[in-house]
Design a protein around this motif. Structure first.
Motif, PDB file in Angstrom:
ATOM      1  N   TRP A 110       0.163  -0.892  -0.334  1.00 38.46           N
ATOM      2  CA  TRP A 110      -0.096   0.141   0.164  1.00 38.46           C
ATOM      3  C   TRP A 110       0.346   0.882   0.216  1.00 38.46           C
ATOM      4  CZ3 TRP A 110      -5.317  -0.891  -0.683  1.00 38.46           C
ATOM      5  CH2 TRP A 110      -6.108  -2.191  -0.182  1.00 38.46           C
ATOM      6  N   ALA A 165      -7.738  -7.594  -4.873  1.00 39.80           N
ATOM      7  CA  ALA A 165      -6.947  -8.184  -3.942  1.00 39.80           C
ATOM      8  C   ALA A 165      -6.540  -9.120  -4.750  1.00 39.80           C
ATOM      9  CB  ALA A 165      -7.372  -8.857  -3.206  1.00 39.80           C
ATOM     10  N   GLY A 171     -11.064   2.741  -1.831  1.00 38.72           N
ATOM     11  CA  GLY A 171      -9.683   2.098  -1.336  1.00 38.72           C
ATOM     12  C   GLY A 171      -9.374   2.727  -1.054  1.00 38.72           C
ATOM     13  N   LYS A 226      -6.475   1.154  -5.376  1.00 42.09           N
ATOM     14  CA  LYS A 226      -6.271   0.210  -5.248  1.00 42.09           C
ATOM     15  C   LYS A 226      -7.533  -0.660  -4.278  1.00 42.09           C
ATOM     16  CE  LYS A 226      -3.230  -3.495  -2.666  1.00 42.09           C
ATOM     17  NZ  LYS A 226      -1.978  -3.873  -2.942  1.00 42.09           N
ATOM     18  N   VAL A 260     -10.582  -1.935  -1.563  1.00 39.45           N
ATOM     19  CA  VAL A 260     -10.864  -2.827  -0.910  1.00 39.45           C
ATOM     20  C   VAL A 260     -12.029  -3.477  -0.578  1.00 39.45           C
ATOM     21  CG1 VAL A 260      -9.295  -2.054   1.506  1.00 39.45           C
ATOM     22  CG2 VAL A 260     -11.293  -1.294   1.441  1.00 39.45           C
ATOM     23  N   ARG A 261     -12.932  -2.865  -1.076  1.00 37.65           N
ATOM     24  CA  ARG A 261     -14.368  -3.289  -1.107  1.00 37.65           C
ATOM     25  C   ARG A 261     -15.141  -2.375  -2.409  1.00 37.65           C
ATOM     26  NH1 ARG A 261     -18.413  -0.714   3.295  1.00 37.65           N
ATOM     27  NH2 ARG A 261     -17.623  -3.260   4.236  1.00 37.65           N
ATOM     28  N   ASP A 293     -16.116  -7.770   0.130  1.00 34.20           N
ATOM     29  CA  ASP A 293     -13.948  -6.373   0.851  1.00 34.20           C
ATOM     30  C   ASP A 293     -13.187  -7.723   0.636  1.00 34.20           C
ATOM     31  OD1 ASP A 293     -15.721  -4.986   2.305  1.00 34.20           O
ATOM     32  OD2 ASP A 293     -16.836  -5.745   3.708  1.00 34.20           O
ATOM     33  N   TYR A 327     -10.434  -7.273   0.581  1.00 36.78           N
ATOM     34  CA  TYR A 327      -9.398  -6.866   1.692  1.00 36.78           C
ATOM     35  C   TYR A 327     -10.142  -6.232   3.232  1.00 36.78           C
ATOM     36  CZ  TYR A 327      -5.138  -6.820  -1.455  1.00 36.78           C
ATOM     37  OH  TYR A 327      -4.253  -7.215  -2.164  1.00 36.78           O
ATOM     38  N   ARG A 369      -9.218  -4.283   6.088  1.00 39.50           N
ATOM     39  CA  ARG A 369      -8.691  -3.024   5.213  1.00 39.50           C
ATOM     40  C   ARG A 369     -10.158  -1.916   5.171  1.00 39.50           C
ATOM     41  NH1 ARG A 369      -3.827  -1.853   4.648  1.00 39.50           N
ATOM     42  NH2 ARG A 369      -4.341   0.535   3.614  1.00 39.50           N
ATOM     43  N   VAL A 370     -11.269  -2.469   5.162  1.00 37.74           N
ATOM     44  CA  VAL A 370     -12.690  -1.697   4.467  1.00 37.74           C
ATOM     45  C   VAL A 370     -12.681  -0.357   5.748  1.00 37.74           C
ATOM     46  CG1 VAL A 370     -13.396  -3.252   3.550  1.00 37.74           C
ATOM     47  CG2 VAL A 370     -14.229  -3.868   6.075  1.00 37.74           C
TER      48      VAL A 370
END
Lengths: 149, 129
Positions: free
Chosen positions: B31, B71, B96, B108, B110-111, B120, B122, B125-126
């Motif tokens: 990240w 992901a 994200g 990138k 996350v959701r 989700d 990640y 990380r949401v």
């Protein structure tokens, strides 16, 4: 560009791309090859530079050269497969092109070393041996950065 | 052995120079290349590329095409988003982190939300809500 896209569409390439296990395994084998290559090159070049002088030079260098060449073949079998998955993207990445250029330079350096090794002058081998360490280390770093660009 | 430190110094310098060259660019792994705050993108899917090393969506929003990284294939599938979950032309909302380089239309996720369903990719990380 179309050429790279055609490579991405090959059956075997698509299979690796969509696999859960094959891709990480190919990735691991590539790392294994690069690790073996880097280590054997380093030891061989350090020997040429004068380190480990208690070990007889000729058989040591001969053995490690064989290991390095086998490891390079391993990298050559696995690398292009990972490249092919997103060939058009990687082909446009400066760090990927840098890695390929460095491999070519390392290859030219290897040929130069072999030519010089044929003669009696052993001092002249030190420069290509040092260049070899720098080049293969740079290849490894450039390769790792492909995943982070 | 006498001359070794010079060669080792050269190796380290060479590697460091290479690393420095590579650092300003963005990355797929990790990240570090993304901004800290969350970013939300809503648009129409123009391409889905499902596979290793990361599935990606191309999303058109306000006339610009964004690249949205997901992901790993397994984590993305575990989140419920498989190859057949969405199709080109579907509307998607991606939440994200976008690239620190704002000239780059790249994030990138996350959701992702497609057809009212939330995935989700990640989960750790949401954004909390």
């Amino acid at each position: 560009m179309e050429f790279w896209e055609a490579i991405e569409q090959l059956g075997a390439v698509r299979a690796v791309k969509s696999s859960f296990f094959t891709y990480p395994i190919v990735n691991a084998l590539h790392i294994m090859s690069i690790g073996a290559l880097w280590t054997s090159v380093l030891l061989m070049d350090l020997r040429v530079l004068g380190a480990f002088s208690s070990v007889e030079r000729a058989p040591f260098v001969r053995l490690l050269r064989r290991v390095a060449l086998a490891a390079f073949c391993g990298a050559l079998l696995t690398g292009p497969l990972m490249f092919a998955i997103r060939a058009s993207e990687y082909a446009a990445m400066p760090v990927f092109l840098a890695k390929m250029g460095l491999i070519v330079l390392a290859g030219v350096n290897f040929i130069l070393f072999q030519r010089l090794a044929g003669g009696n002058e052993k001092e002249g081998l030190k420069l290509p041996a040092a260049a070899s360490i720098v080049l293969w280390t740079a290849v490894l770093f450039a390769g790792r950065f492909i995943g982070f660009m | 052995m006498r001359s070794l430190p010079i060669f080792i110094r050269r190796i380290v310098l060479g590697a460091a120079a290479l690393g420095a060259l590579a650092l300003p660019a963005s990355a797929h792994h990790g990240w570090a290349w993304t901004q800290d705050g969350f970013f939300e993108l809503t648009g129409t899917i123009t391409a889905i590329d499902y596979g290793n090393p990361h599935p990606t969506l191309d999303v058109e929003a306000n006339g610009e095409v964004w690249r949205v990284d997901l992901a790993t294939p397994r984590a993305t599938a575990n989140a419920g988003f498989t190859e057949d979950t969405a199709a080109v032309g579907d509307e998607v909302t991606a939440i994200g982190n976008r690239s620190r380089d704002e000239t780059e239309k790249h994030m990138k996720a996350v959701r992702i939300i497609v057809k009212g369903q939330t995935y989700d990719v990640y989960p750790d990380r949401v954004p909390s809500n």
